[in-house]
Design an enzyme around this catalytic site. Structure first.
Site, short mmCIF file in Angstrom:
data_model
loop_
_atom_site.label_atom_id
_atom_site.label_comp_id
_atom_site.label_asym_id
_atom_site.label_seq_id
_atom_site.Cartn_x
_atom_site.Cartn_y
_atom_site.Cartn_z
N GLY A 176 36.62 40.26 34.20
CA GLY A 176 35.88 40.35 35.45
C GLY A 176 36.80 40.14 36.65
O GLY A 176 36.43 39.44 37.59
N HIS A 177 37.98 40.76 36.58
CA HIS A 177 38.94 40.64 37.68
C HIS A 177 39.98 41.75 37.58
O HIS A 177 40.04 42.49 36.61
CB HIS A 177 39.62 39.27 37.66
CG HIS A 177 40.48 39.04 36.46
ND1 HIS A 177 40.00 38.46 35.31
CD2 HIS A 177 41.78 39.33 36.22
CE1 HIS A 177 40.97 38.39 34.42
NE2 HIS A 177 42.07 38.92 34.95
N ALA A 178 40.80 41.83 38.61
CA ALA A 178 41.97 42.70 38.64
C ALA A 178 43.13 41.87 39.17
O ALA A 178 42.93 40.77 39.71
CB ALA A 178 41.74 43.91 39.55
#
Length: 131
Positions: A47-49
């Site tokens: 749930g991130h970059a």
């Protein structure tokens, strides 16, 4: 999409196989290694970059899905073989789910933990990659 499946060199032996990751296996210097385990099948991870960091994900045991998004295209890759790694370059949103029982996800990163390198809100990510 800025991802690639990497073959992990292996030595096959009747006593069991050996996977080898050395400096020429992946296109970055290894700065951090961590792994996810005992993840409930209903849970999501990721749930991130990352702005700069790259990562190589390997399903050491079991399987899981990786949703990838570069801001214009999305795709899901199932990891389920310990001799295949998913290279995720920077500026790629990732979500992990559908973990099988006993799944272990190994992550090899090009950088040490740096909260400033994370983009944790999807809308912020979209603005980051489209401006």
């Amino acid at each position: 999409m800025n991802v690639e499946i990497i073959d992990i060199p292996k030595v096959e032996d009747y006593r069991g196989n050996l996977g080898i990751i050395e400096k020429n296996t992946i296109p970055f210097e290894i700065k951090r290694v961590y792994y996810l385990f005992d993840v409930p099948s209903s849970a999501q991870r990721g749930g991130h970059a990352h702005k700069e960091q790259q990562a190589l994900m390997i399903a050491l045991s079991g399987s899981f899905d990786v949703l990838l998004d570069d801001g214009s295209d999305k795709k899901t890759i199932t990891l389920n073989k310990p001799d295949k790694g998913l290279l995720i370059r920077s500026k790629t949103w990732r979500e992990l789910d559908n973990f099988s029982s006993g799944a272990v996800c190994l992550v090899i990163s090009s950088g040490e933990f740096d909260e400033e390198d994370y983009i944790r809100e999807y809308e912020v990510f979209l603005k980051y990659v489209t401006t």
